[in-house]
Design an enzyme around this catalytic site. Structure first.
Site, PDB file in Angstrom:
ATOM      1  N   ASP A 397       0.902  -1.178  -0.058  1.00 40.41           N
ATOM      2  CA  ASP A 397       0.031   0.033  -0.122  1.00 40.41           C
ATOM      3  C   ASP A 397       0.867   1.272  -0.100  1.00 40.41           C
ATOM      4  O   ASP A 397       1.723   1.471   0.928  1.00 40.41           O
ATOM      5  CB  ASP A 397      -0.837  -0.029   1.355  1.00 40.41           C
ATOM      6  CG  ASP A 397      -1.808   1.038   1.416  1.00 40.41           C
ATOM      7  OD1 ASP A 397      -1.805   2.072   0.733  1.00 40.41           O
ATOM      8  OD2 ASP A 397      -2.900   0.991   2.253  1.00 40.41           O
ATOM      9  N   HIS A 398       0.767   2.018  -0.872  1.00 43.25           N
ATOM     10  CA  HIS A 398       1.578   3.176  -1.236  1.00 43.25           C
ATOM     11  C   HIS A 398       1.396   4.081  -0.021  1.00 43.25           C
ATOM     12  O   HIS A 398       2.397   5.026  -0.052  1.00 43.25           O
ATOM     13  CB  HIS A 398       1.599   3.716  -2.785  1.00 43.25           C
ATOM     14  CG  HIS A 398       3.058   4.230  -3.114  1.00 43.25           C
ATOM     15  ND1 HIS A 398       3.881   5.157  -2.519  1.00 43.25           N
ATOM     16  CD2 HIS A 398       3.874   3.890  -4.249  1.00 43.25           C
ATOM     17  CE1 HIS A 398       5.021   5.201  -3.187  1.00 43.25           C
ATOM     18  NE2 HIS A 398       4.883   4.626  -4.317  1.00 43.25           N
TER      19      HIS A 398
END
Ligand code: CAO
Length: 425
Positions: A397-398
């Site tokens: 998850d950036h």
């Protein structure tokens, strides 16, 4: 022949004494197998109890607000009185009965058609009736509860109302404030008359496929995820695994999966942000290491969880993954067996493939995908050496993990797998 079936509250994991927040049937109604009968709500999740038999509802033995536990008698259904119900029962595999109730309810409401008035709060300044878990769910999805149409008793907003509202927003070009062409003004789903093009058959999705499909779609849409690839040299690890399996003739067979779980735990300890969940503006950093692993089953994908994998040896993990995978295939997993994971490993190595992009299992922030190892030529500075190479695909998850951190994690994990002694350091 008519048969009366008693439908009771199934195994609902760790929950007990949970209130009934919705009842969908009354005496005389016809239900099909798997139709939702009632919804239970704990402080963590809502759960639909499905019909385990098709037929006509003869008695409803609970009322709204009643608190129930596993085994509580809910409904009596008489089978064989409705032609429609009988035919439905005949085509639905009895195996479905063995499938445990999922932790999250299947949304039951139809998608609400959005109209212009939807931009106006439905309860401006008024009181919104929704449980804490529904409010948390709405917050997570960014849904404005004042615009959601309630379908529960006494104007109560249910989780499926929020889901329906979000779906409506996604499919309605009229409510997006983004300029045309931004990518958010989605076209409606194509409707095709397949008969015009050839023969076909209709096969309903299994219950597990429907539930996991909804979770996957949400996670795909809501998480800005990036997949990072790395190759791990597992030549020595594989030789070690084969040797240990030769020596050990009584214990569980060691598969690569057990080593992957153990190495992942070590990497999570080194990089705690991978063992976390996003909660609004905060990160929940977990001190426990419960590792989910994807298991392919005839009914669809399931993700059982190895608890406290940091406190377990490789043999114990191998024995547990084998046992949980068997239970998953036979439809025997309980909801509790699939809850609480802090990180997931999805291994397709026994099947093949080179790389893939696994979808993060929210609220986790990363997932490790693994494909089949293969001998590859690796340059050692003087010559190419044949090395057994394992392709890793880490999706992160950036919002929590940027590319540099994800790549550091991958490099570290590959080092652990190349020289497994490092796991003990
Ligand atoms: N490279 C090469 N061979 C591998 C391997 C890899 N990465 N991983 C496993 N293998 C081999 C095993 O060693 C075994 O070989 P032998 O029988 O000769 O010893 C064979 O493949 C079968 O292994 P397995 O897949 O049955 O066992 P496992 O412990 O590796 O995996 C499980 C168990 C439950 C993960 C697996 O059965 C499964 O269901 N995988 C699919 C997961 C999935 O669908 N993921 C995608 C989800 S969508 O994101």
């Amino acid at each position: 022949m008519n048969q009366l079936t008693e439908i009771k509250v199934p195994d609902i994991g760790d929950f007990s004494d949970v209130p009934i927040i919705d009842i969908y049937i009354k005496p005389g109604d016809t239900v099909a197998l798997d139709d939702a009968l009632v919804t239970l709500e704990s402080d963590k999740a809502t759960m639909d109890v499905p019909a385990t038999a098709a037929g006509v509802v003869r008695e409803v033995l609970v009322k709204l607000g009643d608190r129930v536990c596993e085994g509580h008698l809910l409904v009596r259904v008489e089978s064989g009185v409705s032609a429609a119900a009988e035919s439905q029962a005949a085509v639905t595999p009895a195996k479905q009965d063995a499938i445990p109730v999922p932790a999250l309810a299947v949304p039951l409401s139809p998608v609400l058609p959005l109209t212009e008035e939807k931009d106006t709060p439905l309860s401006p300044g008024g009181k919104i009736h929704a449980s804490p878990s529904v409010r948390a769910y709405a917050r997570e999805l960014g849904a404005d509860l004042s615009r959601v149409t309630p379908s529960g008793p006494n104007g109560r907003i249910l989780k499926e109302d929020v889901t329906a509202w979000i779906k409506g927003v996604l499919i309605s070009p009229s409510v997006t404030t983004a300029p045309s062409g931004s990518g958010l003004d989605l076209l409606p789903w194509p409707k095709v008359d397949f008969a015009k093009f050839g023969e076909f058959e209709v096969r309903p999705l299994s219950r597990i496929q429907k539930i996991s499909g909804q979770n996957l779609a949400r996670n795909w849409v809501m998480i800005p995820a990036v997949t990072y690839h790395e190759d791990a040299d597992i030549t020595e690890l594989e030789a070690f695994r084969v040797q240990i399996n030769k020596e050990n003739t009584v214990g569980a067979k060691l598969t690569l999966l057990a080593f992957l779980i153990k190495a992942s735990v070590r990497a999570l300890q080194e990089f705690p942000t991978f063992n976390a969940s996003l909660d609004g503006d905060s990160l929940i950093l977990k001190k426990y290491f419960h590792i989910g692993f994807a298991a392919d089953t005839p009914n669809g994908l399931m993700v059982p969880v190895i608890r406290n994998a940091d406190r377990k040896g490789i043999f114990e993990i191998a024995q547990e993954t084998g046992e949980l995978a068997r239970q998953a295939r036979e439809g025997l997993l309980k909801p509790g067996d699939m809850q609480g994971a802090s990180f997931t490993v999805s291994s397709l190595g026994g099947i093949g493939g080179t790389y893939f992009s696994p979808i993060i299992n929210a609220p986790e922030v990363a997932i490790l995908g693994v494909n089949k190892s293969a001998i590859k030529p690796v340059w050692d500075g003087k010559a190419f050496q044949p090395r057994l190479t394992l392709p890793l695909s880490l999706t992160a998850d950036h919002r929590v993990i940027d590319g540099a951190l994800a790549t550091r994690f991958n490099v570290y994990l590959a080092q652990l797998l190349t020289d497994f002694r490092r796991v003990a350091l």
